[in-house]
Design a protein around this motif. Structure first.
Motif, PDB file in Angstrom:
ATOM      1  N   ALA A 134       0.828  -1.210   0.000  1.00 10.22           N
ATOM      2  CA  ALA A 134       0.000   0.000   0.000  1.00 10.22           C
ATOM      3  C   ALA A 134       0.862   1.259   0.000  1.00 10.22           C
ATOM      4  CB  ALA A 134      -0.939   0.004   1.207  1.00 10.22           C
TER       5      ALA A 134
ATOM      6  N   VAL B  76      -0.785   3.531   5.827  1.00 14.63           N
ATOM      7  CA  VAL B  76      -2.225   3.331   5.654  1.00 14.63           C
ATOM      8  C   VAL B  76      -3.003   4.156   6.674  1.00 14.63           C
ATOM      9  CG1 VAL B  76      -4.096   1.643   5.861  1.00 14.63           C
ATOM     10  CG2 VAL B  76      -1.994   1.030   4.657  1.00 14.63           C
TER      11      VAL B  76
ATOM     12  N   THR C  75      -7.806   6.825   1.787  1.00 13.02           N
ATOM     13  CA  THR C  75      -7.624   5.400   2.095  1.00 13.02           C
ATOM     14  C   THR C  75      -8.850   4.870   2.821  1.00 13.02           C
ATOM     15  OG1 THR C  75      -5.229   5.629   2.267  1.00 13.02           O
ATOM     16  CG2 THR C  75      -6.214   3.714   3.331  1.00 13.02           C
TER      17      THR C  75
ATOM     18  N   ILE D 229      -7.789  -3.083   2.637  1.00 14.32           N
ATOM     19  CA  ILE D 229      -7.478  -1.700   2.279  1.00 14.32           C
ATOM     20  C   ILE D 229      -7.838  -1.438   0.832  1.00 14.32           C
ATOM     21  CG2 ILE D 229      -5.628   0.011   2.051  1.00 14.32           C
ATOM     22  CD1 ILE D 229      -4.091  -1.726   4.145  1.00 14.32           C
TER      23      ILE D 229
ATOM     24  N   SER E 236      -7.293   1.864  -1.887  1.00 10.27           N
ATOM     25  CA  SER E 236      -6.687   3.188  -2.068  1.00 10.27           C
ATOM     26  C   SER E 236      -5.973   3.234  -3.407  1.00 10.27           C
ATOM     27  CB  SER E 236      -5.690   3.473  -0.933  1.00 10.27           C
ATOM     28  OG  SER E 236      -4.962   4.653  -1.183  1.00 10.27           O
TER      29      SER E 236
ATOM     30  N   VAL F  32      -2.544   1.500  -3.420  1.00 13.88           N
ATOM     31  CA  VAL F  32      -2.384   0.038  -3.383  1.00 13.88           C
ATOM     32  C   VAL F  32      -1.765  -0.456  -4.693  1.00 13.88           C
ATOM     33  CG1 VAL F  32      -3.643  -2.156  -3.331  1.00 13.88           C
ATOM     34  CG2 VAL F  32      -4.221  -0.341  -1.717  1.00 13.88           C
TER      35      VAL F  32
ATOM     36  N   LEU G  87      -7.203  -4.868  -0.909  1.00 13.43           N
ATOM     37  CA  LEU G  87      -5.949  -5.499  -0.551  1.00 13.43           C
ATOM     38  C   LEU G  87      -6.137  -6.263   0.752  1.00 13.43           C
ATOM     39  CD1 LEU G  87      -2.888  -5.974  -0.752  1.00 13.43           C
ATOM     40  CD2 LEU G  87      -2.559  -3.790   0.452  1.00 13.43           C
TER      41      LEU G  87
ATOM     42  N   THR H 258      -4.606  -7.831   3.710  1.00 14.54           N
ATOM     43  CA  THR H 258      -3.297  -7.652   4.334  1.00 14.54           C
ATOM     44  C   THR H 258      -2.801  -8.877   5.091  1.00 14.54           C
ATOM     45  OG1 THR H 258      -4.182  -6.802   6.432  1.00 14.54           O
ATOM     46  CG2 THR H 258      -3.826  -5.206   4.636  1.00 14.54           C
TER      47      THR H 258
END
Length: 198
Positions: free
Chosen positions: A15, A19, A37, A59, A61, A64, A84, A86
């Motif tokens: 990312a 974040v 984000t 996530i 954004s 990413v 995403l 994580t």
């Protein structure tokens, strides 16, 4: 001590580093997501978790990544559904701030309960005499019969920590109190290992 501002942040390479970040000098455990984000907490089912409920941190954004270089299968898994994934565990509070608990692989299962190392570490470090803490699962099996092991490793640890705090706050000198804290904390870890924390 050196006069530089320090900000607590959560981020990962996929990312583009940051974040969620707490402003230097601000108080509170939650990390507000950066502008632009979006952070979502997902249960095992894929549904969004409610405030305070732990799950995987997802996530979305413009920062990413598009994918891993020449790893299409890994990229598809990591970016499934446009988010995403994580692999980290956390929750959002009522204000939308992110609280990071652990890597999924760091999760400790004790007596059917999920124990997040960060929660144990934060409890340990809440005592003014203790500056650093690290919680690890004990993979060694206890040599006691099963009936003696199911005492709830985490509850036992927290109960012993309460005893540690009360003992260290008793009428004893600072050094003696610190020695008592260290000895009792060592005993707590030993007993939790014997109780089957893994």
């Amino acid at each position: 001590r050196l006069g530089f501002p320090v900000a607590t942040t959560y981020g990962l390479t996929e990312a583009a580093s940051q974040v969620a970040t707490r402003r230097p000098g601000s108080i509170g455990a939650g990390l507000p997501p950066l502008p632009g984000t979006r952070v979502r907490i997902a249960a095992e089912s894929g549904d969004s978790c409610s405030a305070g409920e732990p799950g995987e941190i997802l996530i979305a954004s413009d920062t990413v990544m598009r994918g891993y270089w020449r790893r299409p299968d890994d990229s598809a898994r990591a970016l499934a559904g446009g988010w995403l994934h994580t692999g980290d565990i956390g929750f959002l509070d009522a204000a939308g701030a992110l609280h990071v608990l652990a890597r999924r692989s760091d999760l400790i299962v004790s007596g059917g309960e999920n124990v997040y190392p960060a929660e144990v570490e934060n409890r340990l470090m809440s005592h003014p005499l203790l500056h650093y803490a690290c919680a690890l699962g004990n993979h060694l099996r206890a040599r006691r019969p099963p009936s003696a092991k199911r005492r709830g490793g985490l509850r036992l640890l927290l109960g012993l920590l309460d005893d540690v705090v009360r003992g260290a706050q008793a009428d004893r000198g600072p050094q003696e109190g610190q020695d008592h804290l260290a000895a009792a904390a060592t005993a707590a870890v030993a007993v939790v290992g014997a109780a089957g924390l893994r």
